[in-house]
Design a protein around this motif. Structure first.
Motif, PDB file in Angstrom:
ATOM      1  N   GLY A  95      -0.944 -28.956  35.710  1.00 39.85           N
ATOM      2  CA  GLY A  95       0.027 -29.042  36.795  1.00 39.85           C
ATOM      3  C   GLY A  95       1.465 -28.941  36.318  1.00 39.85           C
ATOM      4  O   GLY A  95       2.378 -29.453  36.949  1.00 39.85           O
ATOM      5  N   LEU A  96       1.673 -28.284  35.173  1.00 42.16           N
ATOM      6  CA  LEU A  96       3.036 -28.094  34.667  1.00 42.16           C
ATOM      7  C   LEU A  96       3.559 -26.742  35.133  1.00 42.16           C
ATOM      8  O   LEU A  96       2.794 -25.897  35.598  1.00 42.16           O
ATOM      9  CB  LEU A  96       3.037 -28.114  33.132  1.00 42.16           C
ATOM     10  CG  LEU A  96       2.584 -29.408  32.460  1.00 42.16           C
ATOM     11  CD1 LEU A  96       2.261 -29.156  30.995  1.00 42.16           C
ATOM     12  CD2 LEU A  96       3.668 -30.467  32.583  1.00 42.16           C
ATOM     13  N   LEU A  97       4.863 -26.540  34.991  1.00 38.87           N
ATOM     14  CA  LEU A  97       5.439 -25.234  35.276  1.00 38.87           C
ATOM     15  C   LEU A  97       4.798 -24.226  34.324  1.00 38.87           C
ATOM     16  O   LEU A  97       4.800 -24.424  33.113  1.00 38.87           O
ATOM     17  CB  LEU A  97       6.956 -25.287  35.057  1.00 38.87           C
ATOM     18  CG  LEU A  97       7.714 -23.988  35.313  1.00 38.87           C
ATOM     19  CD1 LEU A  97       7.696 -23.650  36.801  1.00 38.87           C
ATOM     20  CD2 LEU A  97       9.147 -24.112  34.816  1.00 38.87           C
ATOM     21  N   VAL A  98       4.232 -23.139  34.873  1.00 38.80           N
ATOM     22  CA  VAL A  98       3.514 -22.171  34.049  1.00 38.80           C
ATOM     23  C   VAL A  98       4.490 -21.093  33.576  1.00 38.80           C
ATOM     24  O   VAL A  98       4.760 -20.126  34.277  1.00 38.80           O
ATOM     25  CB  VAL A  98       2.349 -21.535  34.849  1.00 38.80           C
ATOM     26  CG1 VAL A  98       1.594 -20.528  33.990  1.00 38.80           C
ATOM     27  CG2 VAL A  98       1.396 -22.610  35.351  1.00 38.80           C
ATOM     28  N   ASP A  99       5.075 -21.294  32.384  1.00 44.06           N
ATOM     29  CA  ASP A  99       6.057 -20.324  31.899  1.00 44.06           C
ATOM     30  C   ASP A  99       5.773 -19.853  30.469  1.00 44.06           C
ATOM     31  O   ASP A  99       6.513 -19.036  29.927  1.00 44.06           O
ATOM     32  CB  ASP A  99       7.478 -20.908  31.986  1.00 44.06           C
ATOM     33  CG  ASP A  99       7.619 -22.208  31.205  1.00 44.06           C
ATOM     34  OD1 ASP A  99       6.657 -22.582  30.497  1.00 44.06           O
ATOM     35  OD2 ASP A  99       8.672 -22.841  31.296  1.00 44.06           O
ATOM     36  N   GLY A 100       4.705 -20.375  29.851  1.00 47.03           N
ATOM     37  CA  GLY A 100       4.374 -19.949  28.492  1.00 47.03           C
ATOM     38  C   GLY A 100       5.335 -20.480  27.445  1.00 47.03           C
ATOM     39  O   GLY A 100       5.230 -20.143  26.269  1.00 47.03           O
ATOM     40  N   ILE A 101       6.280 -21.317  27.867  1.00 49.06           N
ATOM     41  CA  ILE A 101       7.255 -21.882  26.924  1.00 49.06           C
ATOM     42  C   ILE A 101       6.855 -23.326  26.610  1.00 49.06           C
ATOM     43  O   ILE A 101       6.550 -24.101  27.518  1.00 49.06           O
ATOM     44  CB  ILE A 101       8.677 -21.841  27.525  1.00 49.06           C
ATOM     45  CG1 ILE A 101       9.103 -20.381  27.720  1.00 49.06           C
ATOM     46  CG2 ILE A 101       9.668 -22.582  26.625  1.00 49.06           C
ATOM     47  CD1 ILE A 101      10.367 -20.213  28.522  1.00 49.06           C
ATOM     48  N   VAL A 102       6.830 -23.662  25.319  1.00 51.66           N
ATOM     49  CA  VAL A 102       6.460 -25.020  24.937  1.00 51.66           C
ATOM     50  C   VAL A 102       7.730 -25.852  24.767  1.00 51.66           C
ATOM     51  O   VAL A 102       8.461 -25.701  23.793  1.00 51.66           O
ATOM     52  CB  VAL A 102       5.621 -25.027  23.642  1.00 51.66           C
ATOM     53  CG1 VAL A 102       5.218 -26.455  23.292  1.00 51.66           C
ATOM     54  CG2 VAL A 102       4.374 -24.163  23.813  1.00 51.66           C
ATOM     55  N   GLY A 103       8.014 -26.681  25.763  1.00 47.88           N
ATOM     56  CA  GLY A 103       9.174 -27.580  25.737  1.00 47.88           C
ATOM     57  C   GLY A 103       8.685 -29.018  25.777  1.00 47.88           C
ATOM     58  O   GLY A 103       7.496 -29.271  25.613  1.00 47.88           O
ATOM     59  N   PRO A 104       9.590 -29.978  26.011  1.00 50.14           N
ATOM     60  CA  PRO A 104       9.221 -31.399  25.959  1.00 50.14           C
ATOM     61  C   PRO A 104       8.034 -31.787  26.852  1.00 50.14           C
ATOM     62  O   PRO A 104       7.171 -32.540  26.423  1.00 50.14           O
ATOM     63  CB  PRO A 104      10.494 -32.103  26.426  1.00 50.14           C
ATOM     64  CG  PRO A 104      11.593 -31.146  26.148  1.00 50.14           C
ATOM     65  CD  PRO A 104      11.018 -29.774  26.266  1.00 50.14           C
ATOM     66  N   HIS A 105       7.958 -31.247  28.083  1.00 47.31           N
ATOM     67  CA  HIS A 105       6.865 -31.640  28.982  1.00 47.31           C
ATOM     68  C   HIS A 105       5.518 -31.147  28.470  1.00 47.31           C
ATOM     69  O   HIS A 105       4.530 -31.874  28.490  1.00 47.31           O
ATOM     70  CB  HIS A 105       7.104 -31.096  30.395  1.00 47.31           C
ATOM     71  CG  HIS A 105       8.230 -31.788  31.095  1.00 47.31           C
ATOM     72  ND1 HIS A 105       9.465 -31.220  31.252  1.00 47.31           N
ATOM     73  CD2 HIS A 105       8.310 -33.015  31.638  1.00 47.31           C
ATOM     74  CE1 HIS A 105      10.256 -32.074  31.871  1.00 47.31           C
ATOM     75  NE2 HIS A 105       9.585 -33.174  32.118  1.00 47.31           N
ATOM     76  N   THR A 106       5.499 -29.887  28.024  1.00 54.89           N
ATOM     77  CA  THR A 106       4.247 -29.324  27.528  1.00 54.89           C
ATOM     78  C   THR A 106       3.834 -30.021  26.235  1.00 54.89           C
ATOM     79  O   THR A 106       2.652 -30.303  26.025  1.00 54.89           O
ATOM     80  CB  THR A 106       4.400 -27.801  27.327  1.00 54.89           C
ATOM     81  OG1 THR A 106       4.782 -27.225  28.582  1.00 54.89           O
ATOM     82  CG2 THR A 106       3.110 -27.167  26.852  1.00 54.89           C
TER      83      THR A 106
END
Ligand code: ZN
Length: 361
Positions: A53-64
């Protein structure tokens, strides 16, 4: 894992190695994948983000990164204790909560957070099987869980319990405790564009007070989660704790949207949910509010969606977040600037709440 950086396709290094291992552990990436952030890793990250349920952007940031960290725990990997100041989170806790629920104990929402309700359910379980009721899930408790999980089936799912708790209260909003959360505030003005003289924080607070007044008139105890102004930013967890401590029956959070194109517009309502579990009453309330807003205004129907946002997951009662209009869209921005429109929104939300209590699911 490093927490402040963003990683994306084309990157390499130690951090990438760790993401690869985590995603392999979850079965989302081939075992022989290299340590470079290539298309396959990008796909795996997106797959994982969608699952969580995270923003699906392929970028690994703090939430991911946080979600990857939570996802790798398997029940039995570590001692699970109730740490009030820093609640443990992880998939091992999801497993624990599911098992307790299946056996008829009440760990609360299956959210992967070892909170007070889960602690009490572990104690309850321990008392039932003759263990010392310290609320800590260690080796003895785990083996008792393993032994019993195989023999005991049934028990009321969280969804049914949530529904039952709400219906016990009677069939009107009178006497309910409802927290109305105006998004942002103080130094955090939220979103702001040149299309509307009010910031998102000001709009949210204005609508929240209109809702509060109407709920009070219906006999409910309505509380605002923040005053009109703040010295410091109020994070989502603090807002959730306020609602938990107030013993709220419902939480309604008010926000507006903005994106970097002028075309996007409309209203959407969010409730707590993951691919495996969701708040049924939250979803029901979200749908009622969404329907009323769409019926009473010209806003485009952006529908209802499940999310794991902090306010939704940390609250112990059904909670919804309404994103009312886009400040980046000239038409929506003009609507939000109009007090009559904000009144109509407050009406719609309160009627949605009223319907939740008066109309059986
Ligand atoms: Zn916002």
């Amino acid at each position: 894992m490093p927490v402040s950086q963003l990683y994306k396709r084309g990157d390499s290094g130690l951090a990438i190695q760790e993401f690869v291992q985590r995603l392999q552990g979850l079965g989302l990436l081939d075992k022989d994948h290299s340590d470079s952030f290539d298309q396959a890793l990008d796909d795996a990250v997106r797959h994982f983000q969608q699952q969580r349920g995270l923003l699906v952007d392929g970028i690994v940031g703090p939430h991911t990164i946080r979600a990857l960290d939570e996802a790798h725990w398997v029940l039995g990997d570590r001692l699970l204790t109730y740490q009030v100041s820093h609640l443990l989170r992880g998939d091992d806790i999801v497993t624990l909560q599911k098992r307790l629920t299946e056996m008829g104990f009440a760990p609360g929402r299956i959210d992967g957070i070892f909170g007070r309700q889960t602690f009490l359910a572990v104690q309850d379980f321990q008392r039932n099987v003759g263990l010392g009721a310290d609320g800590t899930c260690g080796p003895a408790t785990l083996s008792a869980l393993d032994r019993l999980a195989k023999t005991v089936q049934g028990g009321a799912p969280t969804a049914l319990r949530e529904q039952a708790a709400l219906s016990r209260l009677g069939a009107t909003p009178a006497g309910r405790i409802i927290v109305v959360d105006a998004g942002h505030g103080g130094p955090d003005i939220g979103l702001s564009t040149g299309l509307c003289e009010l910031s998102e924080a000001e709009i949210a607070f204005d609508i929240a007070t209109r809702i509060e007044g109407r709920l009070t008139a219906l006999g409910a105890s309505a509380f605002l989660s923040r005053p009109s102004d703040l010295d410091t930013e109020l994070d989502e967890q603090t807002r959730a704790e306020f609602a938990n401590q107030a013993g709220a029956d419902l939480v309604i959070s008010i926000h507006a949207e903005s994106v970097d194109n002028a075309i996007a517009n409309g209203v959407a309502t969010y409730f707590y949910g993951t691919p495996t579990t969701h708040s049924t009453v939250g979803e029901q309330l979200a749908q009622l509010i969404q329907d009323e807003i769409v019926a009473r205004t010209e806003l485009l129907d952006g529908r209802v969606h499940d999310k794991t946002w902090d306010l939704l997951r940390w609250t112990t009662m059904p909670a919804v977040r309404v994103e009312i209009g886009y400040l980046s869209n000239p038409t929506d921005a003009a609507r939000l600037a109009d007090p009559g429109f904000r009144d109509a929104i407050a009406d719609a939300i309160v009627i949605g709440v009223h319907r939740l209590f008066t109309e059986p699911a």
